[in-house]
Scaffold this motif. Structure first.
Motif, PDB file in Angstrom:
ATOM      1  N   ALA A  61       9.961   3.863   9.677  1.00 43.71           N
ATOM      2  CA  ALA A  61       8.997   2.792   9.283  1.00 43.71           C
ATOM      3  C   ALA A  61       8.221   2.867   8.119  1.00 43.71           C
ATOM      4  N   GLU A  62       8.034   4.213   7.528  1.00 45.07           N
ATOM      5  CA  GLU A  62       7.333   4.278   6.542  1.00 45.07           C
ATOM      6  C   GLU A  62       8.108   3.931   5.108  1.00 45.07           C
ATOM      7  N   SER A  63       9.486   3.893   5.282  1.00 40.78           N
ATOM      8  CA  SER A  63      10.347   3.707   4.206  1.00 40.78           C
ATOM      9  C   SER A  63      10.342   2.500   3.754  1.00 40.78           C
ATOM     10  N   GLN A  64       9.797   1.556   4.468  1.00 41.88           N
ATOM     11  CA  GLN A  64       9.486   0.000   4.164  1.00 41.88           C
ATOM     12  C   GLN A  64       8.222  -0.322   3.356  1.00 41.88           C
ATOM     13  N   GLN A  65       8.483  -0.940   2.183  1.00 35.89           N
ATOM     14  CA  GLN A  65       7.311  -1.268   1.302  1.00 35.89           C
ATOM     15  C   GLN A  65       6.341  -2.577   1.801  1.00 35.89           C
ATOM     16  N   GLY A  66       5.199  -2.459   2.037  1.00 36.10           N
ATOM     17  CA  GLY A  66       4.355  -3.760   2.436  1.00 36.10           C
ATOM     18  C   GLY A  66       3.568  -3.141   3.461  1.00 36.10           C
ATOM     19  N   GLN A  67       2.714  -4.276   3.889  1.00 35.50           N
ATOM     20  CA  GLN A  67       1.616  -3.922   4.723  1.00 35.50           C
ATOM     21  C   GLN A  67       2.277  -3.857   6.217  1.00 35.50           C
ATOM     22  N   ARG A  68       1.657  -2.787   6.862  1.00 32.78           N
ATOM     23  CA  ARG A  68       1.878  -2.893   8.213  1.00 32.78           C
ATOM     24  C   ARG A  68       1.306  -3.622   9.366  1.00 32.78           C
ATOM     25  N   PRO A  69       1.483  -3.721  10.416  1.00 34.15           N
ATOM     26  CA  PRO A  69       0.721  -4.594  11.363  1.00 34.15           C
ATOM     27  C   PRO A  69      -0.464  -4.146  11.374  1.00 34.15           C
ATOM     28  N   VAL A  70      -1.335  -5.039  11.721  1.00 32.14           N
ATOM     29  CA  VAL A  70      -2.928  -4.728  11.599  1.00 32.14           C
ATOM     30  C   VAL A  70      -3.458  -5.143  13.053  1.00 32.14           C
ATOM     31  N   GLY A  71      -2.808  -5.588  13.992  1.00 32.11           N
ATOM     32  CA  GLY A  71      -3.106  -5.821  15.516  1.00 32.11           C
ATOM     33  C   GLY A  71      -1.878  -6.361  16.284  1.00 32.11           C
ATOM     34  N   ILE A  72      -2.483  -6.356  17.608  1.00 30.64           N
ATOM     35  CA  ILE A  72      -1.292  -6.773  18.553  1.00 30.64           C
ATOM     36  C   ILE A  72      -1.770  -7.769  19.655  1.00 30.64           C
TER      37      ILE A  72
END
Length: 331
Positions: A61-72
């Motif tokens: 999950a950390e290997s991908q560059q970019g913003q992670r989800p902020v909400g569900i």
């Protein structure tokens, strides 16, 4: 001294009671044994826990560059009240609230949607008492605008809603990140989609595969309920971690009691490998002990979701507008 007639009467009464007792016991056995075997038996208790490599999921999950989800957000598109012993062997006759869920991982730059719901006809065919078309309408909007779509299994209540959308807009199929079993199931539902579906990612071709999906999102395959069953790991921008267990653990009591679904549901109505599923359930129970900060999201447990949605900051989806009914032609 008793008269001969009285002795015979007592003897006949005793024989009658003995026969009645035997018949009653036989009837009890005829009911109790199947009831236990179908609804209470937890299966092979010697099954070892399956390994859930949380460190690998985190790394992917950390290997991908970019913003992670902020909400569900979530949409419950079909609901039911079922005896607890159906989805949790030996769970008793008290009813549990169940639902078909779609999850939207709200992400700057493009959302990820987990599962796709189902149509009203599919809901009726799978036995749900309540269908909520306004929730499916909202979920359809999520699916159309999503950057990617993933599933926790290839069961109809996970993939069914995607088919009608893709038939109307083939481009939606290009958003799907599925494993081979899931893609095969979609193709079986709609053969016309064969040219529109993307090939399965190489990592997910392995039944024991792990794969990075997007920033903060990784998948591990967990065959048992079905061959294409998988769990989805999510790490939000604020660091909160969740593991969507899907059909490997539909209810919280599956993990709390370490019991799979009843044999009636798993093997009579379905074709589940209960031993494999029990291994994943035990793996989840072990993982929860080791990682108390990780939230396991159960596949169909609406009662659990209602109890925890506010604390977990899961937002219920707003109802989508339903299409206006067709007007009758005026003569």
């Amino acid at each position: 001294m008793a008269s001969p007639g009285g002795w015979r009467s007592d003897r006949i009464r005793d024989i009658g009671l003995t026969m009645f007792t035997r018949i009653a016991l036989l009837l009890i056995l005829l009911v109790a044994v199947p009831y236990y075997w179908l609804l209470m038996d937890p299966g092979p208790t010697s099954v070892a826990p399956r390994t859930i490599d949380i460190a690998r999921l985190r790394s992917l999950a950390e290997s991908q560059q970019g913003q992670r989800p902020v909400g569900i957000q979530y949409a419950a598109v079909a609901t039911d009240n079922e005896p607890g012993t159906l989805l949790v062997a030996g769970g008793g006759l008290r009813t549990d609230e169940t639902a078909v869920f779609i999850w939207r991982l709200i992400t700057p730059g493009g959302d990820t949607v987990i599962n796709s719901g189902l149509t009203e006809d599919q809901s009726l065919a799978t036995g749900y008492d309540g269908y909520h078309p306004e929730m499916q309408q909202t979920a359809n909007g999520w699916l159309r605008s999503a950057r990617r779509i993933i599933f926790t299994s290839e069961d109809i209540d996970h993939i069914g809603g995607l088919v009608s959308l893709v038939l109307a807009d083939r481009k939606i199929a290009g958003k799907l990140i599925g494993n081979p079993r899931q893609i095969d199931a979609l193709r079986a539902l709609a053969p016309v989609l064969m040219d529109s579906l993307s090939p399965a990612p190489a990592a997910l071709a392995d039944p024991a595969g792990y794969a990075a999906i997007a920033p903060g999102i990784a998948v591990m395959r967990t065959p048992g309920y079905l061959d294409g069953t998988q769990m989805i790991y999510v790490r939000l921008q604020n660091g909160r971690e969740l593991l969507f267990a899907g059909d490997s653990a539909p209810m919280r009591r599956n993990v709390a009691w370490q019991r799979p679904s009843s044999r009636y549901v798993a093997e009579w109505l379905g074709s589940e490998d209960r031993a494999a599923t029990l291994g994943w359930i035990k793996g989840l129970a072990s993982l929860k002990q080791r990682e108390p900060g990780l939230t396991v999201v159960y596949g169909h447990d609406f009662g659990w979701l209602k109890d925890n949605a506010q604390q977990l900051q899961f937002a219920a989806a707003p109802a989508g507008p339903l299409p206006a009914p067709a007007r009758k032609a005026v003569r």
